[in-house]
Design a protein around this motif. Structure first.
Motif, short mmCIF file in Angstrom:
data_model
loop_
_atom_site.label_atom_id
_atom_site.label_comp_id
_atom_site.label_asym_id
_atom_site.label_seq_id
_atom_site.Cartn_x
_atom_site.Cartn_y
_atom_site.Cartn_z
N ALA A 1 0.84 -1.21 0.00
CA ALA A 1 0.00 0.00 0.00
C ALA A 1 0.87 1.25 0.00
O ALA A 1 0.58 2.22 -0.72
CB ALA A 1 -0.94 -0.02 1.20
N ALA A 2 1.96 1.25 0.76
CA ALA A 2 2.86 2.40 0.80
C ALA A 2 3.53 2.61 -0.56
O ALA A 2 3.69 3.75 -1.02
CB ALA A 2 3.92 2.21 1.89
N LEU A 3 3.92 1.52 -1.22
CA LEU A 3 4.52 1.61 -2.55
C LEU A 3 3.54 2.25 -3.53
O LEU A 3 3.89 3.15 -4.29
CB LEU A 3 4.93 0.22 -3.04
CG LEU A 3 5.37 0.12 -4.50
CD1 LEU A 3 6.67 0.89 -4.73
CD2 LEU A 3 5.54 -1.34 -4.89
N TYR A 4 2.30 1.81 -3.51
CA TYR A 4 1.30 2.34 -4.43
C TYR A 4 1.02 3.82 -4.14
O TYR A 4 0.89 4.62 -5.06
CB TYR A 4 0.01 1.52 -4.36
CG TYR A 4 0.22 0.07 -4.76
CD1 TYR A 4 0.98 -0.27 -5.87
CD2 TYR A 4 -0.34 -0.96 -4.01
CE1 TYR A 4 1.18 -1.60 -6.22
CE2 TYR A 4 -0.15 -2.29 -4.36
CZ TYR A 4 0.62 -2.60 -5.47
OH TYR A 4 0.80 -3.91 -5.81
N ARG A 5 0.93 4.18 -2.86
CA ARG A 5 0.71 5.59 -2.53
C ARG A 5 1.88 6.45 -3.01
O ARG A 5 1.69 7.55 -3.52
CB ARG A 5 0.50 5.75 -1.03
CG ARG A 5 -0.85 5.28 -0.57
CD ARG A 5 -1.12 5.64 0.89
NE ARG A 5 -2.36 5.02 1.31
CZ ARG A 5 -2.43 3.85 1.95
NH1 ARG A 5 -1.34 3.18 2.27
NH2 ARG A 5 -3.61 3.36 2.27
N LYS A 6 3.07 5.94 -2.85
CA LYS A 6 4.27 6.67 -3.31
C LYS A 6 4.20 6.91 -4.82
O LYS A 6 4.70 7.93 -5.31
CB LYS A 6 5.52 5.86 -2.95
CG LYS A 6 6.82 6.53 -3.28
CD LYS A 6 7.99 5.68 -2.80
CE LYS A 6 9.32 6.33 -3.15
NZ LYS A 6 10.45 5.51 -2.71
N ALA A 7 3.57 6.01 -5.55
CA ALA A 7 3.44 6.13 -7.00
C ALA A 7 2.23 6.97 -7.42
O ALA A 7 1.94 7.09 -8.60
CB ALA A 7 3.35 4.74 -7.63
N GLY A 8 1.51 7.54 -6.44
CA GLY A 8 0.41 8.43 -6.77
C GLY A 8 -0.98 7.83 -6.64
O GLY A 8 -1.97 8.47 -6.98
N PHE A 9 -1.08 6.62 -6.14
CA PHE A 9 -2.39 6.01 -5.94
C PHE A 9 -3.01 6.56 -4.65
O PHE A 9 -2.30 6.88 -3.71
CB PHE A 9 -2.28 4.48 -5.82
CG PHE A 9 -2.00 3.80 -7.13
CD1 PHE A 9 -3.04 3.25 -7.86
CD2 PHE A 9 -0.72 3.70 -7.62
CE1 PHE A 9 -2.80 2.61 -9.07
CE2 PHE A 9 -0.46 3.07 -8.83
CZ PHE A 9 -1.50 2.53 -9.56
N VAL A 10 -4.32 6.67 -4.65
CA VAL A 10 -5.05 7.08 -3.46
C VAL A 10 -6.13 6.05 -3.17
O VAL A 10 -6.65 5.40 -4.07
CB VAL A 10 -5.69 8.49 -3.62
CG1 VAL A 10 -4.61 9.55 -3.78
CG2 VAL A 10 -6.65 8.53 -4.78
N GLU A 11 -6.45 5.94 -1.89
CA GLU A 11 -7.45 4.95 -1.49
C GLU A 11 -8.85 5.43 -1.85
O GLU A 11 -9.21 6.57 -1.63
CB GLU A 11 -7.35 4.73 0.02
CG GLU A 11 -8.22 3.61 0.51
CD GLU A 11 -7.99 3.31 1.98
OE1 GLU A 11 -8.97 3.30 2.72
OE2 GLU A 11 -6.82 3.11 2.36
#
Length: 190
Positions: free
Chosen positions: A129-139
């Motif tokens: 989840a942290a990797l995806y957020r770092k790439a610009g993903f939001v929940e």
């Protein structure tokens, strides 16, 4: 050791299938209990190659050690949306390879023309989840796991799936009239 990250090729199918199987049998990271049959995996990869869908693999010693694929969503009306799936063999985690695979796949997805990319990550996988957020993903939300076909083997793990999305901000969908989508709402005179 040199690790190559590149678009998948037909010669990678068996190794890709084996890698998916290893990660699936961990019953922690994928919504799979085991790899799909080799025939389905072969058809999936061939379709991705033929259509030019982003499907990147990490290769070490001519073996797939990780993957990130972003085929379009399954419904035709959602063809502007890519569904992201990725995984790494256990011994290759925590070395920045997931970030490299994700970054290169997202560049290809942007070039392909997706306006939105979606994925699900289990709530008990904070590293991903942290990797995806770092790439610009939001929940977008959390889906409770109702112990259906893919939740059952996850006994002992938090049964929730976080829905994440990444929008490509520099492109706006076209309306039927050919105009770009709304950026701000302006009232029209009656």
């Amino acid at each position: 050791m040199t690790i190559e990250v590149r678009q998948i090729r037909e010669e990678d199918i068996e190794s890709f299938h084996a890698a998916v199987g290893v990660v699936a049998r961990e019953h922690r990271y994928l919504a799979l209990i085991e790899a799909p049959p080799i025939e389905r995996a072969t058809a999936f990869v061939r379709r991705n190659i033929e259509k030019g869908y982003p499907q990147f693999v990490a290769i070490a010693d001519r073996e797939v050690i990780g993957w990130c694929n972003i085929p379009p969503a399954s419904r035709e009306v959602m063809a502007h949306v890519g569904d992201l799936f990725m995984g790494l063999l256990p011994q290759w985690r925590g070395q920045g390879l997931g970030e490299r695979l994700l970054r290169e796949s997202l560049v290809a997805a942007d070039a392909f023309g997706y306006l939105r990319i979606e994925l699900g990550v289990f709530a008990d996988n904070p590293s991903a989840a942290a990797l995806y957020r770092k790439a610009g993903f939001v929940e977008e939300g959390i889906k409770a796991c109702d112990f259906d076909q893919w939740c059952l083997p996850r006994r002992g793990h938090h049964g929730a799936l976080q829905g994440l999305r990444r929008l490509t901000p520099r492109r706006w969908p076209r309306s039927r009239s050919g105009n770009r989508g709304h950026r701000a709402s302006t009232p029209r005179p009656a």
